[in-house]
Design a protein around this motif. Structure first.
Motif, mmCIF file in Angstrom:
data_model
loop_
_atom_site.group_PDB
_atom_site.id
_atom_site.type_symbol
_atom_site.label_atom_id
_atom_site.label_comp_id
_atom_site.label_asym_id
_atom_site.label_seq_id
_atom_site.Cartn_x
_atom_site.Cartn_y
_atom_site.Cartn_z
ATOM 1 N N ILE A 26 -12.765 13.401 -13.361
ATOM 2 C CA ILE A 26 -12.114 14.692 -13.231
ATOM 3 C C ILE A 26 -11.206 15.001 -14.418
ATOM 4 C CG2 ILE A 26 -12.208 14.713 -10.722
ATOM 5 C CD1 ILE A 26 -9.289 13.890 -10.692
ATOM 6 N N LEU A 27 -11.327 14.235 -15.512
ATOM 7 C CA LEU A 27 -10.402 14.465 -16.634
ATOM 8 C C LEU A 27 -10.612 15.829 -17.286
ATOM 9 C CD1 LEU A 27 -9.856 11.067 -18.416
ATOM 10 C CD2 LEU A 27 -8.244 12.472 -17.160
ATOM 11 N N LEU A 28 -11.866 16.284 -17.339
ATOM 12 C CA LEU A 28 -12.117 17.606 -17.915
ATOM 13 C C LEU A 28 -11.431 18.669 -17.051
ATOM 14 C CD1 LEU A 28 -13.568 19.255 -20.086
ATOM 15 C CD2 LEU A 28 -15.540 19.383 -18.575
ATOM 16 N N LEU A 33 -1.624 19.756 -8.235
ATOM 17 C CA LEU A 33 -2.105 20.671 -9.265
ATOM 18 C C LEU A 33 -2.911 21.822 -8.672
ATOM 19 C CD1 LEU A 33 -3.248 17.962 -11.813
ATOM 20 C CD2 LEU A 33 -1.062 19.140 -11.679
ATOM 21 N N SER A 51 -4.502 21.980 -17.091
ATOM 22 C CA SER A 51 -3.304 21.944 -17.926
ATOM 23 C C SER A 51 -3.202 23.210 -18.756
ATOM 24 C CB SER A 51 -3.299 20.704 -18.813
ATOM 25 O OG SER A 51 -4.266 20.847 -19.834
ATOM 26 N N ALA A 52 -4.340 23.786 -19.111
ATOM 27 C CA ALA A 52 -4.309 25.025 -19.887
ATOM 28 C C ALA A 52 -4.082 26.232 -18.985
ATOM 29 C CB ALA A 52 -5.616 25.188 -20.657
ATOM 30 N N LEU A 53 -4.799 26.289 -17.863
ATOM 31 C CA LEU A 53 -4.717 27.473 -17.006
ATOM 32 C C LEU A 53 -3.508 27.458 -16.090
ATOM 33 C CD1 LEU A 53 -8.461 27.787 -15.914
ATOM 34 C CD2 LEU A 53 -7.292 28.938 -17.802
ATOM 35 N N LEU A 78 -8.803 18.181 -15.278
ATOM 36 C CA LEU A 78 -7.367 18.076 -15.545
ATOM 37 C C LEU A 78 -6.992 18.848 -16.804
ATOM 38 C CD1 LEU A 78 -6.360 14.382 -14.801
ATOM 39 C CD2 LEU A 78 -5.724 16.450 -13.557
ATOM 40 N N ALA A 79 -7.804 18.688 -17.845
ATOM 41 C CA ALA A 79 -7.512 19.365 -19.105
ATOM 42 C C ALA A 79 -7.530 20.876 -18.915
ATOM 43 C CB ALA A 79 -8.528 18.951 -20.170
ATOM 44 N N ILE A 80 -8.506 21.345 -18.137
ATOM 45 C CA ILE A 80 -8.603 22.796 -17.912
ATOM 46 C C ILE A 80 -7.397 23.296 -17.133
ATOM 47 C CG2 ILE A 80 -9.942 24.584 -16.738
ATOM 48 C CD1 ILE A 80 -12.439 22.874 -17.420
ATOM 49 N N PHE A 102 -16.674 13.537 -20.861
ATOM 50 C CA PHE A 102 -15.359 13.414 -20.236
ATOM 51 C C PHE A 102 -15.494 12.660 -18.925
ATOM 52 C CE2 PHE A 102 -14.805 17.017 -23.014
ATOM 53 C CZ PHE A 102 -13.545 16.803 -23.542
ATOM 54 N N PRO A 103 -14.703 11.607 -18.766
ATOM 55 C CA PRO A 103 -14.851 10.807 -17.552
ATOM 56 C C PRO A 103 -14.293 11.519 -16.326
ATOM 57 C CG PRO A 103 -13.118 9.907 -18.934
ATOM 58 C CD PRO A 103 -13.700 11.058 -19.678
#
Lengths: 306, 300, 339
Positions: free
Chosen positions: B147-149, B242, B155-157, B151-153, B144-145
């Protein structure tokens, strides 16, 4: 070489599956009923049940993952919760903008970074070297979002040379690309310098000098080409943090790229959009890494296939 | 009888290791104190840590106190860094914000270091299929490039400072794990580890008492470098809205609100960014020095 | 022998300035090299022989190293005083070098043929194609099998012995007058060593160049060298015809070196070693630098530094009071003093 590329392609397949799995699992972590979230706020119990049925959310997780992967490979990344349009369409609209930004940024990273690194390494510990390295240290320390604001304030607000924000013309590219590229350039410069110094101390550079070659031949033909080998890897890694950085820089300069799309989607809880955006950006990075590996091998034939 | 001899020898070996460790620490300390850049970095970090401690004592105003008649006043004797759009004193907010911004950085690195070190030790020590599984997992995380990982986390939390801490921390896991895994595999091969095992030490003792102290120095270097990145990432996520939410005086969040007043009150964005930059500079200076001091390859 | 002098080194001093002080790595070296002659420079590691060889082409990294004094006369032109451009015309053209490590002395990412050809293009101003052809011919001359193919390969595809052959081809590309070989066989297997030495001897006959052979291996010296200069602590202590030196070494240090050699002809019980260690180049003693380790040392050896002097035979030079008239005089005196 073809065999090497084929082998690397095979090797990235599990990585791609892994990435889809992580993205899929992260969405499983969302607290609450995914069907209710996907149906949108204020949806009736009936609609929610309808969604659950349609999306197969009542099936086991493993099965859901399988259907998610098969959908992804067919180009179906789901629909946006906001406007019910396919996520892929939106991504295809945004991705070129981000790629263009990334391209110019990496160009700045490479050109500026190499130039600074070479300038430093040719005369180590000189005033020129020390000042370049101080600037590079500042370069890796400034947060891109702050640097972007500073540049914007200086060139757009005070001097009014460049547009403040948006993505309408070539002038719009300058500040964001600079903002995004400078940090990487600083890292590349530091790497180039230390790699060059390492190479210049090698025996074969002494051999080159003993042959009577001119100093610039020694530096550019014999030293630089060897020094670049480790730098290639750094540039590849830099592309990753650069892709991540687009998220911030696109927000600073109000550019409608993929990064901004993801951030907006997180704010509006548009989960399929986030999922799709993160997945596509990661796949781009995986393939860029493959490209870097191939390039690395092309210039350095000594490494074996493993 | 034979086993007694082995015990004595093993103790000696272990002691010798400890002695070289002590010697290394001494040479490390002398290198660090001679390295002016590293000292400068340490001083900067020290000042920031002090700031976290004394914020409530030295802050001239309440960081949350809204006073609309004083809004957007440029830096002056009363407000050294000016006031923001709600009339709050920026200096006081920055002082209090240090606890959030630096705290998130430390917390996330500790989070990442804990899981990363554990995974790395386990993978490096046991090898075989355990190593394969962990290594593949780390590969995927690194795919994952940037800080995208994170970001994904998030988005879930959901947004929030704690979730930012976790998200940024997760991103550190593979970096720690890789380094520890490599060092563990090297240390594991050393003879005295075998000797200790024949004396009946269990895996847990070997890993934490004998291997872990030996892989500490690369962890420290990585940790100080990661702190810089973690603070930057966390501030960045707050900047995107965020992380810390208004009216929190987190520096990234302050920068974010300052952006809207870039034309009329540039100092609102100037100071929080400057604070982040100097801190990150401090960690980079310190990290460079650490690396030079601990990396035997660079020693002349 | 009244041979033509090619290279003459006079009072060469190369010093290194570091935080610990000044290291006098080379501290007053004199020698003369004749046409077609092979001069061996031998000594323990750290005696300054490699620094001497690098100084001849001014390849000492500056800073910290610097040639502080002396002359290096190549056909009566002083290399020390040459401008960069002039110096480059000497390097690889009139004087060329072979280094110890064939693994690291070749550029890892440039085909070996190109590494030879670029020297030819530079010094002989040949266009690309003929220069390449000449490089291939040279590789054939140094005995590399299928030179056409090998020329296009990179060093990692070659074995150690092959790489050293490439280094030799590169050094001989412009038929130099002087070849400096710095431990050219040390990193190689014994069988390959013999081949490389044989090759160098053959090529020397063909080209008629002079060779300076730097080594710590006295066995190699006895095989290839006409003249030998023994170095100790930055100075030459004995300079003689090789045969004589092996037969009757004059300087106590040379004697020590020779007796530490295993001798297959005599049934030696144990190998001799020289007691003590080399003085630090940062701080040489006032008198003879070998005095502390010398079994014959007397008061004068610690008080006064001996010069490198000719003995009754003009071809022989030695730096030791034992071979001067002073020694006898002192001996008598000392015997008078001692009861």
């Amino acid at each position: 070489m073809l065999l090497f590329i084929a082998k690397r392609l095979v090797q990235i397949i599990p990585v791609i599956f892994g990435v889809t799995l992580v993205v899929f699992l992260i969405m499983q972590m969302v607290p609450g009923d995914p069907a209710a979230i996907l149906a949108g706020e204020g949806a009736s119990q009936e609609t929610i049940e309808q969604y659950r049925e349609d999306l197969g959310l009542n099936r086991p997780v493993a099965e859901q993952y399988m259907s998610y992967v098969s959908n992804v490979f067919q180009g179906d990344l789901g629909n946006s919760l906001k406007n019910k349009q396919p996520v892929l369409d939106e991504i295809l609209l945004r991705l070129p903008i981000t790629m263009e930004l990334a391209f110019y940024s990496i160009l700045i990273t490479i050109v500026l970074g190499l130039a600074a690194g070479i300038i430093s390494a040719v005369k180590p510990y000189s005033i020129r070297d020390v000042s370049v390295m101080v600037v590079a240290l500042l370069g890796i320390s400034l947060p891109s979002f702050w640097l972007g604001l500073l540049l914007m304030y200086l060139f757009s607000v005070k001097l009014q040379w460049l547009p403040v924000a948006g993505w309408d013309g070539p002038l719009n590219i300058i500040l964001p690309a600079l903002t995004l590229g400078v940090g990487g350039a600083a890292i590349v410069a530091r790497m180039t310098r230390s790699s060059m110094l390492d190479v210049i101390g090698q025996d074969y550079i002494r051999t080159a000098r003993a042959k009577g070659l001119k100093e610039h031949f020694v530096i550019y033909k014999h030293a630089l080409r060897n020094a670049l080998i480790p730098v290639i890897t750094v540039v590849g890694l830099q592309f990753g943090s650069l892709l991540g950085g687009t998220v911030l820089v696109e927000s600073v300069f109000a550019i409608n790229g993929l990064g901004r799309m993801i951030v907006d989607a997180i704010r509006t809880r548009d989960l399929p959009m986030v999922q799709g955006g993160v997945l596509v950006a990661s796949l781009v990075f995986v393939f860029v890494n493959l490209l870097v590996d191939v390039l690395y091998r092309a210039v350095n034939k000594r490494i074996d296939l493993n | 009888m034979a086993s007694k001899v082995t015990t004595a020898q093993t103790m000696e070996l272990a002691k010798a290791r400890q002695n070289t460790r002590r010697e290394r620490w001494h040479s490390f300390r002398s290198v660090m104190t001679q390295n002016k850049a590293a000292m400068a970095g340490a001083i900067i970090i020290g000042i920031y840590l002090l700031m976290m401690l004394v914020a409530p004592i030295v802050a001239p105003y309440d960081p949350y106190d809204i006073s609309l008649e004083d809004k957007l006043t440029p830096p002056s004797m009363e407000h050294w860094m000016g006031t923001d759009d709600k009339g709050r004193d920026i200096l006081s907010r920055i002082l209090y914000g240090s606890r959030l911004s630096i705290g998130v950085g430390f917390a996330s690195v500790l989070f990442g270091a804990f899981f990363g070190i554990t995974l790395g030790l386990v993978a490096g020590y046991y090898g075989k299929w355990i190593d394969t599984i962990i290594s593949r997992l780390l590969d995927v995380m690194l795919a994952f490039p940037g800080i995208l990982l994170a970001l994904a986390i998030i988005s879930a939390l959901g947004p929030g400072l704690i979730n930012v801490t976790i998200a940024v921390g997760v991103f550190s896991i593979p970096l720690f794990a890789r380094i520890v895994r490599g060092s563990t595999m090297e240390v594991k091969k050393l003879e005295y580890i075998d000797a200790i095992r024949t004396l009946g030490a269990n895996d847990f003792t070997i890993i934490f008492k004998h291997i872990f102290p030996n892989v500490l120095s690369p962890i420290i270097v990585q940790g100080s470098m990661r702190l810089a990145t973690a603070i930057l990432s966390a501030a960045g996520l707050s900047f995107l809205g965020l992380g810390a939410q208004p009216p929190s005086p987190e520096w990234g969040a302050m920068l974010s609100s300052g952006r809207d007043f870039l034309f009329s009150a540039p100092y609102m964005a100037l100071f929080p960014g400057l604070m982040i930059s100097i801190l990150v500079l401090g960690f980079n200076l310190f990290g460079d020095g650490l690396r030079d001091a601990l990396d035997p390859k660079l020693k002349k | 022998m009244n041979k033509e002098v090619v290279l003459q080194v006079k009072n060469l001093k190369t010093h290194f300035t570091t935080s610990k002080g000044t290291a006098k790595a080379v501290d007053g070296v004199d020698f003369t090299l004749h046409k077609g002659e092979t001069l061996g420079i031998v000594g323990e590691s750290g005696c300054g022989k490699s620094i001497t060889s690098l100084s001849l082409l001014r390849l000492i990294p500056t800073p910290p190293g610097k040639i502080v004094e002396g002359e290096i006369l190549l056909n009566n032109k002083d290399i020390v005083k040459m401008k960069e451009e002039e110096l480059r015309k000497v390097r690889g053209n009139q004087i060329s070098m072979i280094f110890q490590e064939p693994m690291t002395s070749l550029n890892p990412i440039i085909p070996v043929g190109e590494q030879i050809a670029e020297t030819i293009r530079l010094h002989q101003r040949l266009p690309r194609k003929p220069a390449w052809q000449k490089a291939v011919d040279l590789l054939e001359m140094v005995g590399l099998p299928s030179p056409e193919k090998r020329a296009k390969q990179e060093p990692f595809q070659l074995s150690g012995g092959m790489r050293q052959r490439v280094m030799i081809a590169m050094a001989l590309a412009c038929t130099p007058e002087v070849l400096i070989a710095d431990e050219p066989t040390t990193a190689l297997d014994v069988t390959i060593q013999a081949q490389i030495l044989e090759l160098m001897k053959d090529l020397q006959k063909q080209i008629g160049m002079s060779i300076i052979f730097i080594t710590h291996d006295l066995g190699v010296v006895s095989e290839v060298c006409d003249q030998v200069a023994v170095m100790y602590a930055g100075q030459i202590v004995e300079h003689r015809n090789a045969k004589d030196l092996f037969k009757t070494p004059l300087h106590p240090y040379t004697q020590g070196l020779l007796s530490s050699l295993p001798n297959i002809h005599e049934n030696q019980q144990e190998l001799q070693t020289i007691e003590g260690s080399v003085p630090s180049p940062y701080d040489y003693p006032v008198g003879c630098r070998f005095a502390d380790r010398c079994p014959h040392a007397r008061e004068i050896c610690r008080a006064e530094a001996p010069d490198l002097l000719e003995t009754n035979n003009a071809e022989t030079k030695v730096r030791c009071f034992m071979h001067t008239e002073k020694w006898e005089v002192i001996e008598e005196k000392e015997e008078l003093v001692c009861p």
